[in-house]
Design a protein around this motif. Structure first.
Motif, PDB file in Angstrom:
ATOM      1  N   ALA A 113     -15.136  16.942 -30.899  1.00 40.17           N
ATOM      2  CA  ALA A 113     -15.075  17.105 -29.440  1.00 40.17           C
ATOM      3  C   ALA A 113     -14.834  18.549 -28.990  1.00 40.17           C
ATOM      4  O   ALA A 113     -15.540  19.046 -28.105  1.00 40.17           O
ATOM      5  CB  ALA A 113     -14.019  16.172 -28.858  1.00 40.17           C
ATOM      6  N   PRO A 114     -13.866  19.275 -29.558  1.00 38.86           N
ATOM      7  CA  PRO A 114     -13.599  20.633 -29.056  1.00 38.86           C
ATOM      8  C   PRO A 114     -14.743  21.615 -29.282  1.00 38.86           C
ATOM      9  O   PRO A 114     -14.738  22.712 -28.709  1.00 38.86           O
ATOM     10  CB  PRO A 114     -12.353  21.056 -29.848  1.00 38.86           C
ATOM     11  CG  PRO A 114     -11.713  19.783 -30.293  1.00 38.86           C
ATOM     12  CD  PRO A 114     -12.859  18.848 -30.554  1.00 38.86           C
ATOM     13  N   ARG A 115     -15.721  21.248 -30.104  1.00 39.93           N
ATOM     14  CA  ARG A 115     -16.865  22.126 -30.333  1.00 39.93           C
ATOM     15  C   ARG A 115     -17.892  22.035 -29.207  1.00 39.93           C
ATOM     16  O   ARG A 115     -18.872  22.783 -29.197  1.00 39.93           O
ATOM     17  CB  ARG A 115     -17.542  21.760 -31.661  1.00 39.93           C
ATOM     18  CG  ARG A 115     -16.650  21.898 -32.890  1.00 39.93           C
ATOM     19  CD  ARG A 115     -17.350  21.334 -34.110  1.00 39.93           C
ATOM     20  NE  ARG A 115     -16.480  21.370 -35.294  1.00 39.93           N
ATOM     21  CZ  ARG A 115     -16.740  20.726 -36.425  1.00 39.93           C
ATOM     22  NH1 ARG A 115     -17.853  20.017 -36.524  1.00 39.93           N
ATOM     23  NH2 ARG A 115     -15.901  20.807 -37.444  1.00 39.93           N
ATOM     24  N   HIS A 116     -17.660  21.115 -28.267  1.00 46.44           N
ATOM     25  CA  HIS A 116     -18.637  20.873 -27.208  1.00 46.44           C
ATOM     26  C   HIS A 116     -18.049  21.241 -25.850  1.00 46.44           C
ATOM     27  O   HIS A 116     -16.866  21.057 -25.589  1.00 46.44           O
ATOM     28  CB  HIS A 116     -19.080  19.415 -27.227  1.00 46.44           C
ATOM     29  CG  HIS A 116     -19.898  19.087 -28.442  1.00 46.44           C
ATOM     30  ND1 HIS A 116     -21.271  19.087 -28.442  1.00 46.44           N
ATOM     31  CD2 HIS A 116     -19.518  18.792 -29.707  1.00 46.44           C
ATOM     32  CE1 HIS A 116     -21.701  18.786 -29.648  1.00 46.44           C
ATOM     33  NE2 HIS A 116     -20.658  18.604 -30.440  1.00 46.44           N
ATOM     34  N   GLU A 117     -18.922  21.759 -24.986  1.00 43.76           N
ATOM     35  CA  GLU A 117     -18.497  22.248 -23.679  1.00 43.76           C
ATOM     36  C   GLU A 117     -18.413  21.122 -22.661  1.00 43.76           C
ATOM     37  O   GLU A 117     -19.229  20.192 -22.671  1.00 43.76           O
ATOM     38  CB  GLU A 117     -19.491  23.297 -23.190  1.00 43.76           C
ATOM     39  CG  GLU A 117     -19.040  24.047 -21.951  1.00 43.76           C
ATOM     40  CD  GLU A 117     -20.057  25.092 -21.540  1.00 43.76           C
ATOM     41  OE1 GLU A 117     -21.104  24.713 -20.984  1.00 43.76           O
ATOM     42  OE2 GLU A 117     -19.801  26.283 -21.786  1.00 43.76           O
ATOM     43  N   PRO A 204     -16.399  14.913 -13.560  1.00 39.94           N
ATOM     44  CA  PRO A 204     -16.180  15.956 -14.567  1.00 39.94           C
ATOM     45  C   PRO A 204     -15.864  15.326 -15.919  1.00 39.94           C
ATOM     46  O   PRO A 204     -15.031  14.427 -16.021  1.00 39.94           O
ATOM     47  CB  PRO A 204     -14.975  16.728 -14.013  1.00 39.94           C
ATOM     48  CG  PRO A 204     -14.242  15.738 -13.162  1.00 39.94           C
ATOM     49  CD  PRO A 204     -15.280  14.810 -12.597  1.00 39.94           C
ATOM     50  N   VAL A 205     -16.547  15.785 -16.946  1.00 40.55           N
ATOM     51  CA  VAL A 205     -16.301  15.302 -18.313  1.00 40.55           C
ATOM     52  C   VAL A 205     -15.607  16.429 -19.057  1.00 40.55           C
ATOM     53  O   VAL A 205     -16.241  17.337 -19.594  1.00 40.55           O
ATOM     54  CB  VAL A 205     -17.619  14.901 -19.006  1.00 40.55           C
ATOM     55  CG1 VAL A 205     -17.346  14.384 -20.417  1.00 40.55           C
ATOM     56  CG2 VAL A 205     -18.347  13.851 -18.185  1.00 40.55           C
ATOM     57  N   THR A 206     -14.278  16.383 -19.061  1.00 36.88           N
ATOM     58  CA  THR A 206     -13.464  17.436 -19.676  1.00 36.88           C
ATOM     59  C   THR A 206     -12.674  16.927 -20.877  1.00 36.88           C
ATOM     60  O   THR A 206     -12.263  17.727 -21.720  1.00 36.88           O
ATOM     61  CB  THR A 206     -12.474  18.013 -18.658  1.00 36.88           C
ATOM     62  OG1 THR A 206     -11.616  16.965 -18.179  1.00 36.88           O
ATOM     63  CG2 THR A 206     -13.221  18.629 -17.470  1.00 36.88           C
ATOM     64  N   HIS A 207     -12.438  15.619 -20.944  1.00 37.83           N
ATOM     65  CA  HIS A 207     -11.707  15.006 -22.048  1.00 37.83           C
ATOM     66  C   HIS A 207     -12.355  13.660 -22.384  1.00 37.83           C
ATOM     67  O   HIS A 207     -12.836  12.959 -21.484  1.00 37.83           O
ATOM     68  CB  HIS A 207     -10.237  14.752 -21.680  1.00 37.83           C
ATOM     69  CG  HIS A 207      -9.444  15.991 -21.451  1.00 37.83           C
ATOM     70  ND1 HIS A 207      -9.561  16.752 -20.297  1.00 37.83           N
ATOM     71  CD2 HIS A 207      -8.519  16.611 -22.231  1.00 37.83           C
ATOM     72  CE1 HIS A 207      -8.736  17.777 -20.376  1.00 37.83           C
ATOM     73  NE2 HIS A 207      -8.098  17.716 -21.530  1.00 37.83           N
ATOM     74  N   THR A 231     -14.293  21.900 -24.663  1.00 38.47           N
ATOM     75  CA  THR A 231     -14.130  23.301 -24.284  1.00 38.47           C
ATOM     76  C   THR A 231     -14.435  23.462 -22.799  1.00 38.47           C
ATOM     77  O   THR A 231     -15.449  22.940 -22.325  1.00 38.47           O
ATOM     78  CB  THR A 231     -15.082  24.186 -25.101  1.00 38.47           C
ATOM     79  OG1 THR A 231     -14.750  24.060 -26.489  1.00 38.47           O
ATOM     80  CG2 THR A 231     -14.962  25.646 -24.684  1.00 38.47           C
ATOM     81  N   PRO A 232     -13.588  24.140 -22.032  1.00 39.50           N
ATOM     82  CA  PRO A 232     -13.843  24.279 -20.593  1.00 39.50           C
ATOM     83  C   PRO A 232     -15.220  24.863 -20.308  1.00 39.50           C
ATOM     84  O   PRO A 232     -15.674  25.785 -20.983  1.00 39.50           O
ATOM     85  CB  PRO A 232     -12.732  25.230 -20.137  1.00 39.50           C
ATOM     86  CG  PRO A 232     -11.633  25.017 -21.125  1.00 39.50           C
ATOM     87  CD  PRO A 232     -12.320  24.767 -22.436  1.00 39.50           C
TER      88      PRO A 232
END
Length: 244
Positions: A113-117, A204-207, A231-232
């Protein structure tokens, strides 16, 4: 971001709109039930929950008018509203996953997940599915990259997504609002078409949330397991709720 992916999403949704029976033939759909809220089946999936203001708008401006026309169906409470990003295990009883499977999924998704914006899904229309009503939304290729990467991660740990899709490369936003207890009436279909002209909602898709729940994500069945930040990104800076 190119709009090519969004065009492909629209083409896929147009195919469903022309004949939603294509889903029964080629994809996995949840069957109708008499009691959605107390269905004991459990699934494992990753979702995005809308912010409280967006969920409240969906309830008052869309769900409430639909319920007034056809109160016999099951309508999602605000706490149940969500958009699935990647299914892991379909809802079943007994469940088709074990605690060790959840641990494997978590270990992989917390890396992916953290590899994607972060990005947005823009919900623009209502759609009648064979057994439900959903808000349908469009995004850019970031959604496709994220869903594909999560699916590849599941393959690598031997827990491939057990859901069938119309496309393995094109994915759109889907927020289920109601599940049918009987065939929808012409009046309900007309209400869906009428409301469709007013929709403009941005999620918004942030998490991502890894959860277990039944097929309708009923509050009494929902368990939140893990949260994965993306990632923001510039396109997901804030939530917007608007009905034109």
């Amino acid at each position: 971001m190119t709009d090519d992916y969004r065009a492909r999403q629209r083409a896929l949704v147009a195919r469903i709109r022309r004949d939603n029976r294509v889903l029964l033939r080629e994809a996995t759909t949840a069957p109708r039930r008499e009691d959605y809220a107390h269905d004991p089946a459990r699934g494992l999936t990753t979702v995005v929950f809308p912010p409280a203001d967006l969920a409240a708008t969906v309830e008052t401006e869309i769900i409430a008018p639909l319920r007034a026309i056809a109160p016999e169906h099951y309508y999602y409470p605000q706490a149940s509203l969500h958009t699935t990003i990647r299914n892991v295990r379909l809802s079943a009883w007994p469940p088709t996953f074990q605690p060790v499977d959840i641990d494997k999924v978590h270990s992989r998704f917390q890396l992916i997940a953290p590899r994607h914006e972060a990005f947005e899904i823009e919900f623009e229309e209502l759609l009648l599915f064979p057994n439900s009503i959903s808000l349908v939304g469009y995004s850019d290729i970031r959604l496709g990259h994220l869903v594909t990467a999560l699916g590849r991660g599941l393959d690598e740990i031997g827990l491939s997504d057990d859901k069938r899709y119309l496309s393995d490369t094109v994915f759109f936003g889907n927020m289920t609002l109601a599940r049918f207890t009987a065939a929808p009436t012409a009046a309900l279909a007309a209400s869906v078409r009428r409301l469709c002209r007013r929709i403009c909602l941005r999620l918004p898709v942030t998490h991502l949330k890894l959860i277990t729940c039944n097929a309708s994500c009923a509050p009494g069945t929902l368990s939140l397991l893990h949260t994965y930040p993306l990632t923001p990104g510039k396109a997901a800076a804030e939530s917007a709720t608007l009905l034109e």
